[in-house]
Scaffold this motif. Structure first.
Motif, short mmCIF file in Angstrom:
data_model
loop_
_atom_site.label_atom_id
_atom_site.label_comp_id
_atom_site.label_asym_id
_atom_site.label_seq_id
_atom_site.Cartn_x
_atom_site.Cartn_y
_atom_site.Cartn_z
N ASP A 180 0.81 -1.22 0.00
CA ASP A 180 0.00 0.00 0.00
C ASP A 180 0.84 1.28 0.00
OD1 ASP A 180 0.95 0.25 2.60
OD2 ASP A 180 -0.94 -0.26 3.56
N GLY A 181 2.17 1.12 -0.14
CA GLY A 181 3.07 2.26 -0.11
C GLY A 181 3.81 2.39 1.19
N GLN A 182 3.28 1.78 2.24
CA GLN A 182 3.91 1.81 3.56
C GLN A 182 4.17 0.41 4.10
OE1 GLN A 182 4.89 4.66 5.05
NE2 GLN A 182 4.09 5.82 3.30
N THR A 183 3.19 -0.47 3.88
CA THR A 183 3.24 -1.82 4.45
C THR A 183 3.02 -2.86 3.37
OG1 THR A 183 2.35 -0.97 6.55
CG2 THR A 183 2.23 -3.35 6.20
N SER A 220 -8.98 2.05 -3.49
CA SER A 220 -9.22 0.95 -2.55
C SER A 220 -8.55 -0.35 -2.98
CB SER A 220 -10.73 0.73 -2.40
OG SER A 220 -11.31 0.42 -3.66
N THR A 221 -8.15 -0.43 -4.25
CA THR A 221 -7.47 -1.63 -4.74
C THR A 221 -6.24 -1.94 -3.91
OG1 THR A 221 -8.23 -1.17 -6.99
CG2 THR A 221 -6.38 -2.69 -6.77
N PHE A 222 -5.56 -0.89 -3.44
CA PHE A 222 -4.29 -1.07 -2.75
C PHE A 222 -4.40 -0.80 -1.25
CE2 PHE A 222 -3.68 0.42 -7.11
CZ PHE A 222 -3.12 -0.73 -7.65
N GLN A 223 -5.60 -0.91 -0.75
CA GLN A 223 -5.83 -0.84 0.69
C GLN A 223 -6.10 -2.25 1.21
OE1 GLN A 223 -9.12 1.85 1.02
NE2 GLN A 223 -7.94 3.64 0.36
N PHE A 224 -5.62 -2.50 2.41
CA PHE A 224 -5.84 -3.84 2.98
C PHE A 224 -6.19 -3.70 4.45
CE2 PHE A 224 -4.62 -7.68 5.21
CZ PHE A 224 -5.22 -8.66 4.42
N LYS A 225 -7.23 -4.40 4.85
CA LYS A 225 -7.65 -4.47 6.24
C LYS A 225 -7.72 -5.92 6.65
CE LYS A 225 -11.27 -2.95 9.44
NZ LYS A 225 -12.57 -2.24 9.57
N PRO A 226 -6.95 -6.33 7.66
CA PRO A 226 -6.98 -7.74 8.07
C PRO A 226 -8.41 -8.20 8.38
CG PRO A 226 -5.17 -6.60 9.15
CD PRO A 226 -6.00 -5.54 8.46
N PRO A 227 -8.80 -9.36 7.89
CA PRO A 227 -10.13 -9.88 8.19
C PRO A 227 -10.33 -10.06 9.69
CG PRO A 227 -9.12 -11.10 6.39
CD PRO A 227 -8.06 -10.24 6.97
N VAL A 228 -11.54 -9.88 10.13
CA VAL A 228 -11.87 -10.07 11.55
C VAL A 228 -11.54 -11.51 11.96
CG1 VAL A 228 -13.73 -10.09 13.25
CG2 VAL A 228 -13.70 -8.34 11.47
N GLY A 229 -10.79 -11.64 13.06
CA GLY A 229 -10.44 -12.96 13.56
C GLY A 229 -9.12 -13.52 13.05
N ALA A 230 -8.54 -12.86 12.05
CA ALA A 230 -7.27 -13.36 11.51
C ALA A 230 -6.11 -13.02 12.45
CB ALA A 230 -7.00 -12.73 10.15
N ASP A 231 -5.15 -13.93 12.54
CA ASP A 231 -3.94 -13.66 13.31
C ASP A 231 -3.07 -12.71 12.50
OD1 ASP A 231 -4.64 -15.41 15.38
OD2 ASP A 231 -3.77 -17.13 14.32
N VAL A 232 -2.58 -11.65 13.15
CA VAL A 232 -1.74 -10.66 12.47
C VAL A 232 -0.35 -10.71 13.07
CG1 VAL A 232 -1.42 -8.24 11.90
CG2 VAL A 232 -3.74 -9.19 12.02
N ILE A 233 0.63 -10.99 12.22
CA ILE A 233 2.03 -11.07 12.65
C ILE A 233 2.76 -9.89 12.01
CG2 ILE A 233 4.14 -12.43 12.60
CD1 ILE A 233 2.33 -14.91 12.22
#
Length: 209
Positions: free
Chosen positions: A84-87, A194-207
């Motif tokens: 996304d340009g940062q992550t 919005s194509t390059f935006q990402f939001k972790p799905p609810v309940g997903a483990d984020v590392i």
């Protein structure tokens, strides 16, 4: 006459070998966004007496230069990779796991930098040694060798057809080869932010790394 013919052949050969670099430079300068489908074949090196093995997958690819792209693997396993340009985000649906890394550290001398991240050829040359390979299979080729000595890659080859991205071939330090072939490539496509935006799905483990 013989000398003229020899010079002409040599000039044509040099022109052909320069074609890949010219196509890469033009691609980086003029193609600011793109949408494409892709098929990827990974060839694993033979070991322990076994023959080489292959794995095939497919999906879609989009980018907006510089620094934003999205790979969506649809088959056989669903994965999404978004910069996304940062992550840099990697989501594995089967594992319900998201890995997040700082993009500036994660990309550098990677294949994604070659085709989607760099703003110009000079930026690529900071991380790669670029050289034209001989034309073959109707494509103009560029070989990119990472300058970093600890790179996980041996080299990357990029193939262009009529100035458009057609093939990306990756050989890593273990001899594994990956070939991505792009189909229905649409240069300078209109892509939503919005194509390059990402939001972790609810309940997903984020590392976060």
């Amino acid at each position: 006459m013989k000398l003229f013919t020899t010079v002409l052949i040599a000039t044509c050969a040099l022109s052909a070998r320069a074609g890949g670099l010219e196509s890469l430079e033009s691609f980086v300068k003029t193609v600011k966004t793109a949408h494409s489908e892709f098929t990827q074949v990974v060839t694993l090196p033979a070991k322990d007496g076994q023959s080489t093995r292959t794995k095939k997958s497919n999906g879609t690819f989009e980018f907006s230069r510089p620094g934003r792209f999205r790979f969506v693997y649809q088959k056989p396993f669903e994965q999404t990779i978004v910069a996304d340009g940062q992550t840099l985000w990697l989501y594995d649906k089967d594992l319900n796991q998201v890995t997040a890394r700082a993009q500036a550290q994660a990309l550098g001398s990677t294949p994604a930098a070659l085709i989607a991240s760099a703003a110009d050829l000079r930026a690529l040359q900071a991380d790669f040694v670029l050289a034209a390979d001989a034309d073959s299979d109707g494509l103009e080729w560029v070989r990119a060798t990472p300058k970093a000595k600890d790179s996980a890659l041996q080299f990357v080859r990029v193939g262009f057809r009529a100035g458009q991205l057609a093939v990306l071939e990756i050989t890593d330090s273990f001899g594994q080869r990956s070939s991505l072939r792009f189909n229905a490539f649409e240069a300078n496509a209109a892509l939503a932010a919005s194509t390059f935006q990402f939001k972790p799905p609810v309940g997903a483990d984020v590392i976060r790394q």
